[in-house]
Design an enzyme around this catalytic site. Structure first.
Site, short mmCIF file in Angstrom:
data_model
loop_
_atom_site.label_atom_id
_atom_site.label_comp_id
_atom_site.label_asym_id
_atom_site.label_seq_id
_atom_site.Cartn_x
_atom_site.Cartn_y
_atom_site.Cartn_z
N GLU A 197 1.97 1.79 -3.40
CA GLU A 197 0.85 2.33 -4.16
C GLU A 197 0.73 3.84 -3.91
O GLU A 197 0.55 4.64 -4.82
CB GLU A 197 -0.45 1.69 -3.67
CG GLU A 197 -1.17 0.78 -4.64
CD GLU A 197 -2.48 0.31 -4.03
OE1 GLU A 197 -3.52 0.62 -4.62
OE2 GLU A 197 -2.48 -0.35 -2.97
N LYS A 229 -15.27 -10.36 7.97
CA LYS A 229 -14.26 -11.23 7.35
C LYS A 229 -14.86 -12.58 6.98
O LYS A 229 -14.39 -13.26 6.08
CB LYS A 229 -13.08 -11.42 8.31
CG LYS A 229 -12.39 -10.12 8.68
CD LYS A 229 -11.10 -9.90 7.91
CE LYS A 229 -10.74 -8.44 7.79
NZ LYS A 229 -10.06 -7.87 8.92
N CYS A 269 -8.49 -2.30 3.81
CA CYS A 269 -8.32 -3.56 4.53
C CYS A 269 -9.52 -3.92 5.39
O CYS A 269 -9.54 -4.96 6.03
CB CYS A 269 -7.04 -3.57 5.35
SG CYS A 269 -7.02 -2.31 6.59
N GLU A 314 -13.89 -13.88 -6.74
CA GLU A 314 -12.91 -14.84 -7.25
C GLU A 314 -11.50 -14.49 -6.77
O GLU A 314 -10.66 -15.37 -6.60
CB GLU A 314 -12.92 -14.85 -8.79
CG GLU A 314 -13.60 -16.04 -9.44
CD GLU A 314 -13.36 -17.38 -8.76
OE1 GLU A 314 -12.25 -17.94 -8.92
OE2 GLU A 314 -14.27 -17.89 -8.06
N GLU A 333 0.83 -1.20 0.00
CA GLU A 333 0.00 0.00 0.00
C GLU A 333 0.87 1.27 0.00
O GLU A 333 0.55 2.26 -0.66
CB GLU A 333 -0.93 -0.02 1.22
CG GLU A 333 -2.11 0.92 1.10
CD GLU A 333 -3.27 0.54 2.01
OE1 GLU A 333 -3.51 -0.67 2.23
OE2 GLU A 333 -3.93 1.44 2.51
N GLU A 346 -16.03 -11.78 3.74
CA GLU A 346 -14.96 -11.41 2.82
C GLU A 346 -14.30 -12.63 2.17
O GLU A 346 -13.93 -12.58 1.00
CB GLU A 346 -13.89 -10.60 3.57
CG GLU A 346 -12.77 -10.10 2.67
CD GLU A 346 -11.57 -9.57 3.45
OE1 GLU A 346 -11.40 -9.97 4.61
OE2 GLU A 346 -10.82 -8.76 2.90
N SER A 373 -7.32 1.64 -2.64
CA SER A 373 -6.16 0.78 -2.70
C SER A 373 -6.64 -0.59 -3.16
O SER A 373 -7.69 -1.07 -2.74
CB SER A 373 -5.52 0.66 -1.32
OG SER A 373 -4.72 -0.50 -1.27
N CYS A 388 -10.59 -2.02 14.47
CA CYS A 388 -10.83 -3.43 14.79
C CYS A 388 -10.85 -3.73 16.28
O CYS A 388 -11.46 -4.71 16.70
CB CYS A 388 -9.81 -4.31 14.10
SG CYS A 388 -9.90 -4.16 12.31
S1 SF4 Z 1 -13.53 -5.44 12.75
FE1 SF4 Z 1 -14.70 -3.75 11.94
S2 SF4 Z 1 -13.16 -2.25 11.36
FE2 SF4 Z 1 -12.11 -4.19 11.60
S3 SF4 Z 1 -12.08 -5.07 9.58
FE3 SF4 Z 1 -13.88 -5.86 10.62
S4 SF4 Z 1 -15.51 -4.51 10.03
FE4 SF4 Z 1 -13.60 -3.47 9.58
S1 SF4 Z 2 -8.52 -7.28 11.63
FE1 SF4 Z 2 -6.68 -6.12 11.81
S2 SF4 Z 2 -5.47 -6.77 10.12
FE2 SF4 Z 2 -7.54 -7.36 9.70
S3 SF4 Z 2 -8.36 -5.70 8.56
FE3 SF4 Z 2 -8.84 -5.30 10.66
S4 SF4 Z 2 -7.11 -4.04 11.27
FE4 SF4 Z 2 -6.54 -4.98 9.45
#
Ligand code: SF4
Ligand code: SF4
Ligand code: FMN
Ligand code: SF4
Ligand code: SF4
Ligand code: SF4
Ligand code: SF4
Ligand code: SF4
Ligand code: SF4
Ligand code: FES
Ligand code: FES
Ligand code: FES
Lengths: 156, 583, 545
Positions: free
Chosen positions: B283, B360, B301, B368, B280, B363, B321, B511
Site C-alpha cells: 500500500e 481488541k 493495526c 461487518e 501495508e 474490534e 491504511s 502494545c
Molecule cells: S494494546 Fe494499546 S496500542 Fe496495542 S493495539 Fe491495543 S490499544 Fe492499540
Molecule cells: S497486539 Fe501486536 S499485533 Fe496486535 S495490533 Fe497491537 S502491535 Fe499489532
C-alpha cells in the site's frame, strides 16, 4: 428528552469562545436563558466552544448553581446560612415542605414550585431570609411564610 | 544539575533539585506508602496516605507531590503519622465494598495491599458503599464505580494521556464518582476502549471485561475446534505475573501451555503481523512510488486508534491504511485458508486471540468486515491478564513447562512481525519490506532505530533508492494531535506532507504497554518488555516479513499476491466517520 | 468622560469640591439587603416628597452603613448640622422625615438611630468603631465615580504611579503590617514582594477573591456593593507592583448586585483612563475582568479559585508550587481578599506607619466583622485590632436581644471555633483567636445565647463543610461524612464514650491528612464544642457501661 431548541447557544458560544477558561460564564448565560442547562444545549455548547462534554458535566455537577433539569416556575430559596439557621430557617423549610409536599431540592409535580436551600445570600442582618424568584423576603416568620410565598408567586 | 541536600529521618540525602520527598526517601531505604500516585502520572494528591512531617514547622505535607527542599528535615514515620495513615485507610474501607474474593484485582490490588499492611480488623464506622451500577456496555472495559477510591488516575489517563475525554468525575464531596462523559454508558461515550484507565487504576473499579469463562466453556465443547493466537507483546509481559524477570520472552512456553489447555491449533499473531506488513508495505509503495492516493499513509493495526480516528479525526480516513489488524487477518485466514487446508468446517472453528489489549475485545465486532470469512473471524479476544489467570486455573507450571513450536501454517514469523508489539515496530517492519519492494534487495542494516524508544513523537528520514522517506511514530493518543495538525496544515497550504508514513499506537510504549497487560507498567518496564522483542528480532531466522516462507506460501497457495482481490476481501477493511456525542 | 492625566484628575477633584451643594442630602441605603428590607419604596417616597415639596435637597442611593438589623437606613444632613441616621424607615416615615427634617430642620426622633459618626472615634480606640475599609460605605453613591474621586479616590493610584517605586509601595505595606483579610492572615507585603520577584517579565495575574463563602458573613459583599472603586484601585496598584497587566474579579454568583456594581465601576474607570492602556498617562497597562463563581465554598480557596477561573471543577491543587510561582494558567498569580485590597489606598495615602500604629502585636489596622445571631443590633462593625470580643458583642452590638447572657461566640465560620463567654475579654487578633482554637477567618461572628446548643451548631457547620467538600481527597471526602454519622448517633441519644473517641480519631485524620484548609479545619467547630462545652455532649451519651 425535553424539546429544547438550543437556539441561543451559538450566540452564547460566540460571546465566550475566545475568552480563555470561560466555560462557567457561558454556562451561567445558558442557565440564565433556559433556567437550567439542557443536555442538548450543553452538547451544542461544547461543540461550538471546543470543550469536551466530559468537562461540561464535571463542571455542571460540581457547582451547586447549575441545574440539569428544568426547575419549577417559581424558585423558593430558603437561606440556610448560619445567621438564618440560628434564627429559625429549618422551621421555614419544614413549613414549606409540608405545604408543597416536596423536600428541599425538589419540584412540585405541577412544576409550579421548586424548593431549595441556599447558603447565605449576604443579608444575614435580616435573617431569616427567603427568596422567591428575585424577590427577597426578610425576617420571615414561620406562621407567615406560606402566605408570603403564595403572594409572591401570584404577583409574579 | 543542581542538587539539594536534606535530612530524612535523621539520615542525610542528596538528590537532584525537584525530586519529590517520596522519591528521595528511597535513597535511604525508606518506603513512604502511596496510593493515588502513579509513576506515569503527575501527582493528584488525592489520598493523603503519603503524608510526612516537616520537622521545622510540624506541618504534614504530601510526599508524592512535594519537592525536597534544601536543608529540609523530614520525618516520614512517627506514631501520629501512622495513626493518620491508618485513619485514611479505615475511611477508604468504610466506603468500599468488601468483595475481594469476587474481584478481578484480588491479590493484585493496591488498595487491598494497603489494607493488608495496616490490618484494620475492626472499625466502628458505618459502611457507606454507594449504590452505583456496573457498566459493562463496551464488553471491553468494565466500570464498577463502587470500587473507585477517586484517586483520579483514570481521569488523568483518559483526558490528558489519551485525550479521549470519555471519563470524568461527576458530582462532588462524598457523592463524587467516576462516570463516562455525560453520564451515559461507556459504550455510548467517546471511549475508545484502550484500557489504559484499567491499567492505571489501583483498584478493581475499572477492569478488562472478563471473557475467560467463555473460553473455558468453548474449550469444553466437543463440537468445537478451538484455535488460538498470541500477540507479540503478550510473550514478553506475561512472565511478570509468574515472577519471571521483566521482558522475559515466554513464546515457547505459552504455545505449550495453550496446547495443554485444550487448543487444537496454536497460531501466532506475529504471522499476521508479517502478513500485515506485506499488505501495508505494498500500500505504502503504491502511494509513495506510484503516486496512488494520498500521503502520508497512516497505520491502522491499533483498534483504539482506529476508533479514535473515526470519532475525532475522520478527515484522516483517506490516509488510513485499509489493513486490518494482524489478529483479524489471522482470524480470517483461520476460518478460510486453515479450514480448507486442515479440512475443518469453519463453522466449528472457534478463534481465540490473546492480546495485550482491551480494544481488541471491541474490534472483533467492530463492523461487518470482521466477518470476512463468513463467520465472526475472531470469536473471543482475551487479555494477557486473563490468560495469566487461566494458566493458573489450568494448573500449569509455566516455570518448568518445556517449550513447544506453534502450528506453522499461521504461526511462523519473522523478527519484523515480533517487533509489532512495541511502538515504532510496525514502522520499522514496514520499512524493511518497503525497501525491498523499491530496491529489490533487503536493507543492508534492517535496524531502523529512529523508530525506537519512548519519546512521544519520533521523527526520522530514511533513504530508499536515493529517495527520502520521512516518517513519524506516535504512541499514546495524547501525542497524536500535534502530528495530525501538521498534516492538516500542510494539506491546507497544498505543501508536501511533513511525513510520508505515520505509525500510531494508542498505548504508551505501544502494545507492550497495552491496556490488558500485567499491572504496574512504567516506562522502565515498557523499555524492558520492548527489549525482549528486539532480542527475538535479532535472534530470529528471518528479519523481514517477506522472507517468512509461510507468508510466501499463503500467497502462493491462497491469496495470490498482496492487495489481490482476495486479500482485499479478507485482510482489509474500511472506515466511516463516527462523530462523538451522537445522542 | 475623557481619559485623565494626573493633573486632570486633580482638577476634576477640585471642581467636584467647589461645586455648589444643595441645602440637604438624603442618603438611602440600597444594597441587596437594604432592598430586601424595603428600601426601594422608601427611596421612591423620598423622591416623590421632594418633587412635591420642591425642597432643595439631593437624594442619593448609597451602599451599606452597617446596621443591618435596622434597615432600611436613611441618613439626612441639613446645612452644616451633623448627619442624622434613621433606622427601620418605611415610606410613611420617609415622608415625615422629608417634611419635618428637610423642610423644617427638626430631626424626627422616633426613627433616630446612632449615626456613623456616633459609632466611630478618632483616633482609633479599642471598643469603638474605626472605618478604613468601610470609609465610603453608606457615605457615597457606589455607582458614582465622581463621589469616589471627591473622597480621595484614585489619589493613591496617582501617587503610586507618579511618585513611587514598586519597592516603596512594598515597604509601606511592610510598615503597615497589613495581613490578608481572607482568613489566613499572610503578610500582604510579603505576598506582593514574592510575586513581584517571581519570573519577571512574564504574564502575571492579580485576582480579587470575592467568593465570600462563609455562611453568615457579608463584609465583602458590602464593600463590593458599597464602594467598588476602592477595591479596583487596590487591585490596579497591586497589578502595577507585581507587574501584572491583567486582573480578575472572582465574585460569587449569589451576589448579583455586587457583580453589577463592579462591572459598572470597571466601565467607569476604563472610560476615565484609570483602567486600560496607559493608565493616568503612566505607560502602565492594566485591565480587569469579572468571573462568577457558581456555588462552591471551596472556590474561596486560592488554588480551587484559579481552577474555577480556568473553567474547571473547583478542586484545590497541592502547594508548592505556590500561586506566586505557578498560578492561573501556570503563570505567577496573586490572590487577595476584597477587604485586603480596600485597605491599600488609605495605607498609601496616609502611610504604612499610620496603619501600623493601629492594633496590637502582629495584628494591625482594623477588621470588619459581620455580627449576627443573638445580638440586639446585628450588622457590620469595623474595629481596631485589639478590641475585645466583649466590646464588640456587648458594647457595639448591644448584647443579646433577650438580655440573657451570651453563651459563646463563633468566629471564622465553618473553619473556626467557638469561644465561650468566659473568654470574651480576649482581644481580637490573629494570634489570640488562634490560641483559643478558633481563627480570625474572614469576619463572620455569630453570637449565641443560652437557648442555643453548641452540639447542634457544630453539627450545622460540619454539615456545611461536608456539603462543600470538593471530594478530591479521601480524608475530607469520607472523614466528614463519617464524623457526621457519628454525631447524628450522639444527637439521636445513641452515642457512647467510644463515639467521642471516634470523632477525635477522624478529626486527627482530617486535620493532618486533608489536602486543603477546608478539610483540615472542618473538625474545628466540633472540637471546640467538645473542648468548651463537653457537658453538652456528655448529657446526650448513653450511660457508659
Ligand atoms: S494494546 Fe494499546 S496500542 Fe496495542 S493495539 Fe491495543 S490499544 Fe492499540
Ligand atoms: S497486539 Fe501486536 S499485533 Fe496486535 S495490533 Fe497491537 S502491535 Fe499489532
Ligand atoms: C475553604 C476556603 C475558603 C476560603 N474562602 C475565602 C473567601 O471566601 N474569601 C477570601 O478572601 N479568602 C478565602 N479563603 C482564603 C484564600 O485561600 C486566600 O488565602 C485569600 O484569598 C488570600 O487573600 P489575603 O491574603 O488577602 O487574605 C478561603 C480559604 C479556604 C481554605
Ligand atoms: S478493588 Fe481491591 S480492595 Fe476492592 S474488592 Fe477488589 S481486590 Fe478488594
Ligand atoms: S483473607 Fe480472610 S476473608 Fe479473605 S478469604 Fe482469607 S480468610 Fe477469607
Ligand atoms: S478505555 Fe481508554 S478511552 Fe476508554 S475510558 Fe479508559 S482510558 Fe478512556
Ligand atoms: S476508577 Fe480507579 S483510577 Fe479511576 S479514580 Fe477510581 S480508583 Fe482511581
Ligand atoms: S449590610 Fe447591613 S447595613 Fe449594609 S446595606 Fe446590608 S443590611 Fe444594610
Ligand atoms: S480537603 Fe476537602 S475540599 Fe480540600 S481538597 Fe480535600 S476534599 Fe477537597
Ligand atoms: S445566613 Fe441567611 S443570608 Fe446569611
Ligand atoms: S447570611 Fe443571610 S444575611 Fe448574611
Ligand atoms: S500518594 Fe500522595 S496523596 Fe496519594
Amino acid at each position: 428528552m425535553a424539546a429544547t431548541a438550543p437556539a441561543d447557544v451559538p450566540a452564547i458560544a460566540k460571546k465566550w469562545k475566545d475568552k480563555r477558561g470561560s466555560l462557567i460564564m457561558a454556562l451561567h448565560d445558558l442557565q440564565g436563558r433556559y433556567g437550567y442547562v439542557p443536555r442538548d444545549a450543553a452538547l451544542e455548547l461544547g461543540k461550538l466552544m471546543g470543550v469536551p462534554l466530559a468537562r461540561i458535566y464535571e463542571v455542571t455537577t460540581f457547582y451547586n448553581f447549575f441545574k440539569l433539569e428544568a426547575p419549577g416556575k417559581h424558585i423558593i430559596s430558603v437561606c440556610m446560612g448560619t445567621a438564618c439557621y440560628l434564627k429559625g430557617a429549618p422551621e421555614l423549610v419544614a413549613r414549606l415542605s409540608e405545604k408543597l409536599g416536596i423536600k428541599a431540592g425538589e419540584t412540585t409535580p405541577d412544576k409550579q414550585f421548586h424548593l431549595q436551600q441556599v447558603r447565605c445570600i449576604g443579608c444575614c442582618g435580616l435573617a431569616p431570609v427567603v427568596t422567591v424568584n428575585e424577590k427577597v423576603l426578610a425576617k420571615v416568620k414561620p406562621a407567615e411564610i406560606v402566605d408570603q410565598v403564595y403572594a409572591c408567586a401570584k404577583g409574579a | 544539575m543542581t542538587t539539594v541536600k536534606a535530612i530524612i529521618n535523621g539520615l542525610p540525602v542528596e538528590v537532584p533539585e525537584g525530586t519529590t520527598i517520596l522519591e528521595a526517601a528511597k535513597q535511604v531505604s525508606v518506603k513512604i506508602p502511596a496510593l493515588c500516585k502513579h509513576p506515569d502520572l503527575h501527582p493528584t494528591a488525592a489520598c493523603g496516605i503519603c503524608i510526612v512531617r516537616i520537622k521545622a514547622t510540624g506541618r504534614t505535607l504530601r510526599a508524592c507531590c512535594t519537592p525536597l527542599e534544601h536543608g529540609m528535615e523530614v520525618i516520614t514515620h512517627d506514631p501520629e503519622i501512622v495513626a493518620v495513615r491508618r485513619g485514611i485507610v479505615e475511611l477508604m474501607m468504610s466506603k468500599h465494598p468488601n468483595e475481594c474474593l469476587t474481584c478481578a484485582r484480588n491479590q493484585n490490588c493496591e488498595l487491598q495491599t494497603m489494607c493488608a499492611d495496616f490490618n484494620i480488623e475492626k472499625s466502628d464506622l458505618d459502611s457507606i458503599v454507594p449504590d452505583l451500577p456496573l457498566d459493562e456496555s463496551t464488553k471491553a472495559v468494565s466500570l464498577d464505580p463502587r470500587k473507585c477510591i477517586s484517586c483520579g488516575r483514570c481521569i488523568q489517563v483518559c483526558q490528558e494521556m489519551q485525550n479521549v475525554w470519555a471519563l470524568c468525575f461527576m458530582e462532588r464531596g462524598i457523592e463524587t464518582r467516576i462516570a463516562p462523559a455525560g453520564d451515559i454508558s461507556l459504550a455510548e461515550s467517546p471511549c475508545v476502549k484502550c484500557g489504559q484507565c484499567s491499567a492505571h487504576c489501583p483498584t478493581g473499579a475499572i477492569t478488562e471485561y472478563d471473557e475467560a469463562p467463555t473460553v473455558w466453556q468453548k474449550l469444553m465443547d466437543p463440537e468445537l475446534h478451538c484455535v488460538v493466537q498470541i500477540a507479540p507483546a503478550v510473550r514478553v509481559a506475561i512472565g511478570e505475573a509468574f515472577g519471571f524477570p521483566v521482558g522475559t520472552n515466554l513464546t515457547g512456553k505459552l504455545y505449550a501451555a495453550l496446547r495443554r489447555m485444550g487448543f487444537k491449533a496454536v497460531f501466532d499473531t506475529n504471522f499476521g503481523a508479517d502478513l500485515t506488513i506485506l499488505e501495508e508495505a505494498h500500500e505504502f509503495v503504491e502511494r509513495f512510488a506510484h503516486g496512488k492516493s494520498e500521503l502520508p499513509l497512516i497505520t491502522s493495526c491499533c483498534p483504539a486508534w482506529v476508533d479514535f480516528m473515526e470519532k475525532y479525526h475522520a478527515d484522516m480516513i483517506p490516509h488510513f491504511s485499509t489493513c486490518k489488524s494482524p489478529h483479524e487477518m489471522v482470524g480470517a485466514l483461520a476460518k478460510t485458508y486453515y479450514a480448507q487446508q486442515a479440512k475443518i468446517d469453519p463453522q466449528r472453528i472457534f478463534m481465540v486471540s490473546i492480546m495485550p489489549c482491551t480494544a481488541k475485545k471491541f474490534e472483533i465486532q467492530r463492523s461487518e468486515d470482521m466477518r470476512s470469512s463468513g463467520y465472526q473471524d475472531v470469536d473471543v479476544s482475551i487479555t494477557t491478564r486473563e490468560l495469566a489467570r487461566m494458566i493458573k486455573q489450568a494448573g500449569i507450571d509455566l516455570r518448568s513447562i518445556p517449550e513447544e513450536q506453534p502450528d506453522h501454517m499461521l504461526g511462523a514469523y519473522s523478527g519484523a512481525g515480533t517487533i509489532f508489539g512495541t511502538t515504532g515496530g510496525v514502522m520499522e517492519a514496514a520499512l524493511r519490506t518497503a525497501y525491498k519492494l523499491v530496491t529489490g534487495a533487503n536493507p543492508p542494516r534492517p535496524d531502523f532505530t529512529v523508530t525506537r524508544g519512548l519519546k512521544g513523537v519520533k521523527e526520522g528520514r530514511i533513504e530508499i533508492a536515493g529517495k527520502e522517506v520521512r516518517i513519524a511514530v506516535a504512541h499514546g493518543l495524547g501525542n497524536v494531535e500535534s502530528v495530525l495538525e501538521r498534516v492538516r496544515a500542510a494539506k491546507q497550504k497544498g505543501e508536501t506532507p511533513p511525513w510520508h508514513f505515520i505509525e500510531v499506537m494508542a498505548c504508551p510504549g505501544g502494545c507492550v504497554g497495552g491496556g490488558g497487560q500485567p499491572y504496574g507498567a512504567t516506562d522502565e518496564l515498557r523499555v524492558k518488555r520492548a527489549q525482549g522483542l528486539y532480542q527475538e528480532d535479532t535472534a530470529g531466522l528471518w528479519r523481514c516479513s517477506h522472507d517468512n516462507p509461510y507468508i510466501q506460501k499463503v500467497y502462493a497457495d491462497f491469496l495470490g499476491h498482496p492487495l489481490s482481490e482476495k486479500a482485499h476481501h479478507l485482510l482489509h477493511t474500511h472506515y466511516i466517520p463516527r462523530p462523538v456525542y451522537q445522542r | 468622560m475623557p481619559k485623565f492625566t494626573p493633573a486632570e484628575l486633580d482638577a476634576h477633584r477640585a471642581k467636584l469640591a467647589a461645586a455648589p451643594r444643595k441645602r440637604a442630602i438624603i442618603k438611602v441605603g440600597l444594597n441587596t439587603c437594604g432592598d430586601a428590607a424595603g428600601a426601594l419604596p422608601v427611596y421612591q417616597a423620598a423622591k416623590e416628597a421632594l418633587q412635591a415639596s420642591g425642597l432643595d435637597a439631593q437624594l442619593v442611593r448609597t451602599g451599606c452603613a452597617g446596621m443591618c438589623g435596622l434597615e432600611p437606613l436613611v441618613e439626612v444632613q441639613v446645612g452644616s448640622d451633623p448627619a442624622v441616621m434613621y433606622g427601620r424607615v418605611n415610606a410613611e416615615a420617609m415622608r415625615e422625615i422629608v417634611a419635618q427634617h428637610v423642610g423644617q430642620g427638626k430631626a424626627v426622633d422616633a426613627y433616630r438611630v446612632p449615626s456613623i459618626a456616633d459609632m466611630c472615634c478618632e483616633p482609633p480606640t479599642p471598643g469603638k468603631q474605626y472605618r478604613i475599609v468601610l470609609r465610603n460605605c453608606g457615605v457615597i453613591d457606589p455607582e458614582s465615580l465622581d463621589d469616589y474621586i471627591a473622597r480621595d479616590g484614585y489619589q493613591a493610584l496617582k501617587q503610586v504611579l507618579t511618585q513611587m517605586t514598586p519597592e516603596q509601595v512594598i515597604a509601606e505595606l511592610e510598615a503597615s503590617g497589613l495581613r490578608g483579610r481572607g482568613g489566613a492572615g499572610f503578610p500582604t507585603f510579603l505576598k506582593w514582594k514574592i510575586t513581584r520577584a517571581s519570573r519577571p517579565g512574564e504574564q502575571k495575574y492579580i485576582i480579587c477573591n470575592g467568593d465570600e463563602g462563609d455562611p453568615g458573613a457579608y463584609m465583602d459583599r458590602s464593600v463590593l456593593e458599597g464602594d467598588p472603586h476602592s477595591v479596583i484601585e487596590g487591585m490596579i496598584i497591586g497589578g502595577w507592583v507585581i507587574g501584572a497587566s491583567k486582573g480578575i474579579f472572582y465574585i460569587r454568583a449569589e451576589y448579583p448586585l455586587a457583580v453589577e456594581r463592579i462591572e459598572k465601576a470597571i466601565r467607569q474607570a476604563r472610560a476615565a483612563g484609570l483602567l486600560g492602556s496607559n493608565i493616568l498617562g503612566s505607560g502602565f497597562d492594566f485591565d480587569l475582568e469579572v468571573r462568577l463563581g457558581a456555588g462552591a465554598f471551596v472556590c474561596g480557596e486560592e488554588t480551587a479559585l484559579m481552577a474555577s477561573i480556568e473553567g474547571k471543577r473547583g478542586t484545590p491543587w497541592p502547594r508548592p508550587p505556590y500561586p506566586a510561582q505557578k498560578g492561573l494558567w501556570g503563570q505567577p498569580s496573586m490572590i487577595n481578599n476584597v477587604e485586603t485590597f480596600a485597605n491599600i489606598p488609605p495605607i498609601i495615602l496616609r502611610g504604612g506607619a499610620w496603619f501600623g500604629a493601629i492594633g496590637i502585636g502582629r495584628s494591625k489596622g482594623t477588621k470588619v466583622f459581620a455580627v449576627t445571631g443573638k445580638v440586639k443590633v446585628s450588622g457590620l462593625v469595623e474595629i481596631p485590632m485589639g478590641t475585645t470580643l466583649r466590646q464588640v458583642v456587648e458594647g457595639i452590638c448591644g448584647g443579646t436581644p433577650s438580655g440573657k447572657p451570651v453563651k459563646a461566640v463563633q468566629t471564622g465560620g465553618p473553619s473556626g471555633g467557638l469561644i465561650p463567654a468566659s473568654l470574651l475579654d480576649t482581644p481580637i487578633s490573629y494570634e489570640e483567636l488562634a490560641k483559643l482554637g478558633s481563627i480570625m477567618g474572614s469576619g463572620g461572628m455569630i453570637v449565641m445565647d443560652e437557648t442555643d446548643n453548641t452540639v447542634e451548631l457544630s453539627r450545622f457547620y460540619l454539615d456545611f463543610s461536608v456539603d462543600e467538600s470538593c471530594g478530591k481527597c479521601a480524608p475530607c471526602r469520607i472523614g466528614g461524612t463519617q464524623m457526621l454519622r457519628v454525631i447524628d448517633r450522639v444527637l439521636a441519644g445513641k452515642g457512647t464514650k467510644q463515639d467521642i473517641a471516634t470523632i477525635k480519631r477522624i478529626a486527627l485524620t482530617m486535620q493532618r491528612g486533608s489536602l486543603c484548609a477546608l478539610g483540615q479545619t472542618t473538625p474545628n467547630p466540633v472540637l471546640s464544642s467538645l473542648k468548651y462545652f463537653e457537658h453538652e455532649w456528655n448529657e446526650r451519651l448513653v450511660a457508659s457501661k
